[in-house]
Design a protein around this motif. Sequence first.
Motif, PDB file in Angstrom:
ATOM      1  N   GLN A 166       0.827  -1.203   0.000  1.00 20.40           N
ATOM      2  CA  GLN A 166       0.000   0.000   0.000  1.00 20.40           C
ATOM      3  C   GLN A 166       0.865   1.259   0.000  1.00 20.40           C
ATOM      4  OE1 GLN A 166      -3.062  -0.344  -0.438  1.00 20.40           O
ATOM      5  NE2 GLN A 166      -3.693  -2.304   0.349  1.00 20.40           N
ATOM      6  N   GLU A 167       1.969   1.219   0.729  1.00 24.27           N
ATOM      7  CA  GLU A 167       2.834   2.400   0.784  1.00 24.27           C
ATOM      8  C   GLU A 167       3.426   2.708  -0.583  1.00 24.27           C
ATOM      9  OE1 GLU A 167       6.776   4.051   3.189  1.00 24.27           O
ATOM     10  OE2 GLU A 167       6.030   2.015   3.533  1.00 24.27           O
TER      11      GLU A 167
ATOM     12  N   GLN B 170       0.502   4.134  -2.782  1.00 23.75           N
ATOM     13  CA  GLN B 170       0.046   5.483  -2.449  1.00 23.75           C
ATOM     14  C   GLN B 170       1.145   6.526  -2.663  1.00 23.75           C
ATOM     15  OE1 GLN B 170       0.692   7.538   0.431  1.00 23.75           O
ATOM     16  NE2 GLN B 170       2.374   6.257   1.158  1.00 23.75           N
ATOM     17  N   ASN B 171       2.422   6.123  -2.583  1.00 21.24           N
ATOM     18  CA  ASN B 171       3.490   7.067  -2.910  1.00 21.24           C
ATOM     19  C   ASN B 171       3.443   7.460  -4.377  1.00 21.24           C
ATOM     20  OD1 ASN B 171       4.615   7.393  -0.395  1.00 21.24           O
ATOM     21  ND2 ASN B 171       6.138   5.779  -0.643  1.00 21.24           N
TER      22      ASN B 171
ATOM     23  N   LEU C  92       0.593   7.400  -6.216  1.00 22.15           N
ATOM     24  CA  LEU C  92      -0.614   8.214  -6.358  1.00 22.15           C
ATOM     25  C   LEU C  92      -0.388   9.630  -5.847  1.00 22.15           C
ATOM     26  CD1 LEU C  92      -3.623   8.454  -7.053  1.00 22.15           C
ATOM     27  CD2 LEU C  92      -4.142   7.576  -4.754  1.00 22.15           C
ATOM     28  N   ALA C  93       0.534   9.806  -4.920  1.00 22.03           N
ATOM     29  CA  ALA C  93       0.813  11.142  -4.382  1.00 22.03           C
ATOM     30  C   ALA C  93       1.264  12.103  -5.476  1.00 22.03           C
ATOM     31  CB  ALA C  93       1.881  11.054  -3.296  1.00 22.03           C
TER      32      ALA C  93
ATOM     33  N   SER D 154      -1.923  13.341  -6.882  1.00 21.89           N
ATOM     34  CA  SER D 154      -2.603  14.142  -5.864  1.00 21.89           C
ATOM     35  C   SER D 154      -1.949  15.508  -5.707  1.00 21.89           C
ATOM     36  CB  SER D 154      -2.589  13.406  -4.521  1.00 21.89           C
ATOM     37  OG  SER D 154      -3.212  12.146  -4.614  1.00 21.89           O
TER      38      SER D 154
ATOM     39  N   TYR E 103       1.883  15.812   4.399  1.00 22.24           N
ATOM     40  CA  TYR E 103       1.502  14.539   3.777  1.00 22.24           C
ATOM     41  C   TYR E 103       2.322  13.385   4.355  1.00 22.24           C
ATOM     42  CZ  TYR E 103       1.275  10.905   0.214  1.00 22.24           C
ATOM     43  OH  TYR E 103       1.147   9.712  -0.435  1.00 22.24           O
TER      44      TYR E 103
ATOM     45  N   ASN F 207       1.457  10.038   6.632  1.00 17.53           N
ATOM     46  CA  ASN F 207       1.864   8.725   6.134  1.00 17.53           C
ATOM     47  C   ASN F 207       2.619   7.949   7.198  1.00 17.53           C
ATOM     48  OD1 ASN F 207       2.226   6.634   4.366  1.00 17.53           O
ATOM     49  ND2 ASN F 207       3.817   7.630   3.165  1.00 17.53           N
TER      50      ASN F 207
ATOM     51  N   TRP G 299      -3.837   5.361   2.814  1.00 16.48           N
ATOM     52  CA  TRP G 299      -4.410   6.098   1.683  1.00 16.48           C
ATOM     53  C   TRP G 299      -5.076   7.400   2.126  1.00 16.48           C
ATOM     54  CZ3 TRP G 299      -3.394   4.496  -3.163  1.00 16.48           C
ATOM     55  CH2 TRP G 299      -2.930   3.184  -3.310  1.00 16.48           C
TER      56      TRP G 299
ATOM     57  N   ASN H 214      -3.639  10.814   0.717  1.00 11.31           N
ATOM     58  CA  ASN H 214      -3.987  11.047  -0.685  1.00 11.31           C
ATOM     59  C   ASN H 214      -5.448  11.447  -0.829  1.00 11.31           C
ATOM     60  OD1 ASN H 214      -1.831  10.661  -2.697  1.00 11.31           O
ATOM     61  ND2 ASN H 214      -1.570   8.684  -1.703  1.00 11.31           N
TER      62      ASN H 214
END
Length: 378
Positions: A293-294, A297-298, A300-301, A304, A335, A339, A358, A361
Amino acid sequence: MFGACLAAVALFGFVLLLGNAIRDLLGLVLADQLPLPAFLELLVLLVPYVAAYALPMGILTGVLLTLGRLSADSEITAMRAAGVSVWRLSRPILLLGLAGMGLGLYLNFEAMPRARTRYQHTLAEVVRSNPLRFIVPHTFIREFPGFVVYVGEKEGTLLRDFWIWELDAQQRVLRIVHAQTGQFDFDEEANALLLSLHQAQVESRDRANPEDFSKPPLVGTFARSEQVRLPLDSVFARRTVRQKLKWLTLAELRERAAELAAAKSAAEAQHNADASELKAHAQRLLELRLVLQEKGQNALAILSFAAIGIPLGIRVSRRETSANLGVAVAISLGYYFLNVAAGWLDRQPELRPDLLLWLPNLLCLALAWRLFRRIGQN
């Protein structure tokens, strides 16, 4: 926009690269333990690692710098007066964010793990290829557990004016050895340095109370000593570098997840399964999910940060580079703090820290959507 983002990514990447190089490599370079070609190779291997973290901050900074300048020069106002909507203005920036997210996924799941693993192996092999390079004259060497070593002069494997202090668990001196000359050999199988001393004097203190100087120490001299073994496990790793979960590629993470799930199912199938063993399997699965997940989401950042940078750049209207850079750093710090805070819950699986990762984000995207709507209404 692309040029500004590229320059910002390069700036943040350089800062992160410099920090990692100072932490891992500077001491080895100053101690002449790392040749220049190996140092440059290790720097190149650090690039994918730092790029994965520099991309989000660089994209946000580039968006704020470009749109802030356009807004301050009233060019945004002119475009909107000519019928160019905020959504149309944002499309190329969002496409750039999507492209950056794709690059971030590749870096996090493929390039960075491979480069990081090779970096650790290369660093260990470079030091191991010449372990005697670790012995630096006129330097107190404290990396050997339970010993402090000092060498006056070094000629190849021959040492002169050699001192060694043996310490107890409380770092008190138990024994002092001073030799006129010494000889080092490397035992590759045992991963240790073998030391032979010549014309040496040994001072031994009371092991129960080495700081009780009312008792005279035992002093002895000898022409040649037996070999003293100094283990190097704490100095550099063995040939097999232990891989962290973050250094695994996507395929390796999936394979590890399948193995852990099978082991957990087998443990649950046993009628007399130990509760602690089941909990350990669940904890390892959670740690693996957190890594997956990390990494996701990194990536996706990047999108974002691009999305939230558009309305902020238009509304703030700052021409100054330092002000926009400060806004980008503040958002990035907030952010990454959220996290890290979600990662602190890795021992509380009932709170689902893998899903909470998440949240930063989602907050960025929600704030970006709200700001977009407010700008569209103006």
